[in-house]
Design a protein around this motif. Structure first.
Motif, PDB file in Angstrom:
ATOM      1  N   UNK A   1      61.437 113.424  25.543  1.00 27.62           N
ATOM      2  CA  UNK A   1      62.167 112.406  24.780  1.00 27.62           C
ATOM      3  C   UNK A   1      61.651 111.012  25.105  1.00 27.62           C
ATOM      4  N   UNK A   2      61.380 110.762  26.384  1.00 27.62           N
ATOM      5  CA  UNK A   2      60.867 109.455  26.804  1.00 27.62           C
ATOM      6  C   UNK A   2      59.495 109.190  26.209  1.00 27.62           C
ATOM      7  N   UNK A   3      58.622 110.185  26.222  1.00 29.80           N
ATOM      8  CA  UNK A   3      57.278 110.018  25.685  1.00 29.80           C
ATOM      9  C   UNK A   3      57.280 109.766  24.190  1.00 29.80           C
ATOM     10  N   UNK A   4      58.079 110.530  23.445  1.00 29.44           N
ATOM     11  CA  UNK A   4      58.135 110.377  21.994  1.00 29.44           C
ATOM     12  C   UNK A   4      58.700 109.014  21.600  1.00 29.44           C
ATOM     13  N   UNK A   5      59.741 108.587  22.285  1.00 27.94           N
ATOM     14  CA  UNK A   5      60.350 107.293  21.982  1.00 27.94           C
ATOM     15  C   UNK A   5      59.401 106.148  22.302  1.00 27.94           C
ATOM     16  N   UNK A   6      58.791 106.197  23.476  1.00 29.31           N
ATOM     17  CA  UNK A   6      57.871 105.141  23.879  1.00 29.31           C
ATOM     18  C   UNK A   6      56.654 105.067  22.974  1.00 29.31           C
ATOM     19  N   UNK A   7      56.109 106.212  22.578  1.00 31.19           N
ATOM     20  CA  UNK A   7      54.928 106.239  21.718  1.00 31.19           C
ATOM     21  C   UNK A   7      55.216 105.647  20.351  1.00 31.19           C
ATOM     22  N   UNK A   8      56.310 106.060  19.734  1.00 31.86           N
ATOM     23  CA  UNK A   8      56.656 105.564  18.400  1.00 31.86           C
ATOM     24  C   UNK A   8      56.920 104.064  18.415  1.00 31.86           C
ATOM     25  N   UNK A   9      57.640 103.603  19.411  1.00 30.63           N
ATOM     26  CA  UNK A   9      58.018 102.192  19.473  1.00 30.63           C
ATOM     27  C   UNK A   9      56.825 101.266  19.680  1.00 30.63           C
ATOM     28  N   UNK A  10      55.794 101.747  20.358  1.00 29.38           N
ATOM     29  CA  UNK A  10      54.666 100.882  20.726  1.00 29.38           C
ATOM     30  C   UNK A  10      53.361 101.271  20.042  1.00 29.38           C
ATOM     31  N   UNK A  11      53.411 102.164  19.050  1.00 30.08           N
ATOM     32  CA  UNK A  11      52.174 102.711  18.499  1.00 30.08           C
ATOM     33  C   UNK A  11      51.232 101.661  17.899  1.00 30.08           C
ATOM     34  N   UNK A  12      51.718 100.649  17.163  1.00 29.31           N
ATOM     35  CA  UNK A  12      50.778  99.647  16.643  1.00 29.31           C
ATOM     36  C   UNK A  12      49.926  99.005  17.737  1.00 29.31           C
ATOM     37  N   UNK A  13      50.489  98.789  18.906  1.00 32.70           N
ATOM     38  CA  UNK A  13      49.716  98.229  20.017  1.00 32.70           C
ATOM     39  C   UNK A  13      48.659  99.213  20.500  1.00 32.70           C
ATOM     40  N   UNK A  14      48.977 100.486  20.468  1.00 33.42           N
ATOM     41  CA  UNK A  14      48.003 101.509  20.861  1.00 33.42           C
ATOM     42  C   UNK A  14      46.829 101.522  19.895  1.00 33.42           C
ATOM     43  N   UNK A  15      47.117 101.418  18.606  1.00 34.43           N
ATOM     44  CA  UNK A  15      46.054 101.385  17.612  1.00 34.43           C
ATOM     45  C   UNK A  15      45.171 100.153  17.790  1.00 34.43           C
TER      46      UNK A  15
ATOM     47  N   UNK B   1      47.306 108.016  12.846  1.00 39.55           N
ATOM     48  CA  UNK B   1      47.192 108.881  14.016  1.00 39.55           C
ATOM     49  C   UNK B   1      48.483 109.101  14.773  1.00 39.55           C
ATOM     50  N   UNK B   2      49.611 108.658  14.212  1.00 35.73           N
ATOM     51  CA  UNK B   2      50.884 108.826  14.930  1.00 35.73           C
ATOM     52  C   UNK B   2      51.242 110.298  15.092  1.00 35.73           C
ATOM     53  N   UNK B   3      50.933 111.133  14.081  1.00 36.09           N
ATOM     54  CA  UNK B   3      51.287 112.559  14.162  1.00 36.09           C
ATOM     55  C   UNK B   3      50.625 113.251  15.355  1.00 36.09           C
ATOM     56  N   UNK B   4      49.290 113.153  15.535  1.00 35.84           N
ATOM     57  CA  UNK B   4      48.707 113.774  16.732  1.00 35.84           C
ATOM     58  C   UNK B   4      49.158 113.099  18.022  1.00 35.84           C
ATOM     59  N   UNK B   5      49.505 111.804  17.941  1.00 33.42           N
ATOM     60  CA  UNK B   5      50.000 111.117  19.138  1.00 33.42           C
ATOM     61  C   UNK B   5      51.313 111.738  19.606  1.00 33.42           C
ATOM     62  N   UNK B   6      52.223 111.980  18.662  1.00 33.02           N
ATOM     63  CA  UNK B   6      53.490 112.606  19.026  1.00 33.02           C
ATOM     64  C   UNK B   6      53.279 114.061  19.419  1.00 33.02           C
ATOM     65  N   UNK B   7      52.341 114.730  18.715  1.00 31.89           N
ATOM     66  CA  UNK B   7      52.031 116.109  19.069  1.00 31.89           C
ATOM     67  C   UNK B   7      51.474 116.236  20.466  1.00 31.89           C
ATOM     68  N   UNK B   8      50.828 115.170  20.950  1.00 35.32           N
ATOM     69  CA  UNK B   8      50.291 115.190  22.307  1.00 35.32           C
ATOM     70  C   UNK B   8      51.315 114.737  23.337  1.00 35.32           C
ATOM     71  N   UNK B   9      52.012 113.638  23.034  1.00 30.93           N
ATOM     72  CA  UNK B   9      52.815 112.993  24.068  1.00 30.93           C
ATOM     73  C   UNK B   9      54.044 113.805  24.451  1.00 30.93           C
TER      74      UNK B   9
END
Length: 326
Positions: free
Chosen positions: A134-148, A184-192
């Motif tokens: 839950x922590x990984x999915x929430x953190x990834x979605x909230x900050x994904x533009x910065x990751x890109x 790339x958010x889908x594989x990011x969530x699939x990984x995190x």
């Protein structure tokens, strides 16, 4: 009542202290491993096979990277010392926000599980997996533009596509719209989700045992974090590579340091199939070695800093909010 393996990570400190400690750990960790992160991204985006004769490689002027140290030296020689910290501003913001959200969500999810199911209903490993996912999915979605943005800055060579952080945001929005920030958010969530779930489950299983060991230049928590990260990283690495390849799609795809990145238009699994068809199964693991090398100092620094930052911030609390000895 005896403490469960993750009690100190999950329950000590107030919400603000946990958030501040997580953010501090993220910033420090990011700065330390930034050069290795740039190397990993460059290797992940390299599509040509090093085993093929040079005459058959479709390079289009792309550099040839092989190995962690040679790649570090190659980037340093061609782009200077600052080339090893490309994308550091969005990356620092990413780690600052991501770890703050991650640790806060982890703690709150655990407390929610305790309040709804009871503290002893789930095994500690299952509880840690759910909270970590839950922590990984929430953190990834909230900050994904910065990751890109981090990936795109690290991928560009001397011929810059983006002139700066704010110009990059404006350019992506103008050329690709809001959806461009979430490529790339889908594989990011699939990984995190499996990554963070596995990470916290392994970490909180090993930490109580390893914390009893006297280790030079480290702590049991740091060693547990390293083992947990390496275990989780290896299992989910192909999705991380797919995420990087999709993040650099769009109108600027041919302008990065690797100018021969294929166009992927068939989603996460379609991209995986294309990579295997063109590069073999090994193509899904480009950059794994440096990723594992990076995982050790990154996780060790993160957890070591987190525990001590939590203790420091806890020293400003009162009563039951103080952090007990770490």
């Amino acid at each position: 009542m005896s403490a469960k393996p993750g009690d100190r990570l999950k329950d000590e400190g107030t919400r603000l202290q946990v958030t501040a400690a997580g953010a501090t750990a993220g910033v420090v960790s990011r700065f330390v491993i930034a050069p290795l992160d740039v190397v990993k991204i460059r290797l992940q985006l390299q599509t040509h096979s090093l085993s093929d004769p040079l005459s058959t490689r479709n390079l289009h002027g792309s550099p040839i990277y092989k190995g962690t140290l040679p790649t570090l030296l190659s980037i340093f020689r061609s782009e200077g010392l600052t080339g090893l910290w490309k994308g550091n501003l969005p990356a620092e913001l990413l780690y600052l926000c991501y770890f703050a959200v991650q640790f806060t969500t982890y703690r709150q999810t655990t407390l929610l599980l305790h309040s709804t199911l009871g503290e002893s209903t789930l095994p500690p490993s299952a509880e840690s997996f759910i909270s970590g996912a839950a922590a990984g999915a929430t953190g990834t979605t909230a900050t994904y533009p910065l990751d890109l943005l981090r990936t795109r800055f690290a991928a560009q060579g001397n011929d810059k596509i983006y002139k700066g952080f704010l110009p990059a945001i404006r350019q992506i929005h103008h050329q690709e719209g809001y959806k461009g920030f979430f490529r790339g958010l889908a594989p990011a969530l699939g990984q995190i989700i499996p990554f963070m779930g596995t990470f916290f489950a392994v970490y909180e299983t090993l930490r109580p045992k390893l914390s009893k060991l006297e280790l030079p230049f480290s702590s049991g928590g740091a060693l547990a974090g390293t083992i947990a990260s390496v275990t989780a990283k290896t299992g989910t690495f192909p999705l991380d590579l797919v995420r990087k390849r999709i993040q650099v799609q769009g109108p600027t795809r041919g302008g990065y340091v690797h100018k021969n990145i294929p166009e992927y238009t068939h989603g996460t699994f379609g991209t995986m199939r294309e990579i295997v068809a063109r590069e073999g199964v090994r193509g899904l693991y480009r950059g794994l070695t440096v990723s594992l090398v990076k995982a050790a100092p990154a996780s060790a620094v993160t957890m070591w800093t987190y525990e001590r930052a939590l203790r420091f911030y806890g020293s400003f609390g009162t009563g039951g909010n103080n952090v007990k000895g770490i």
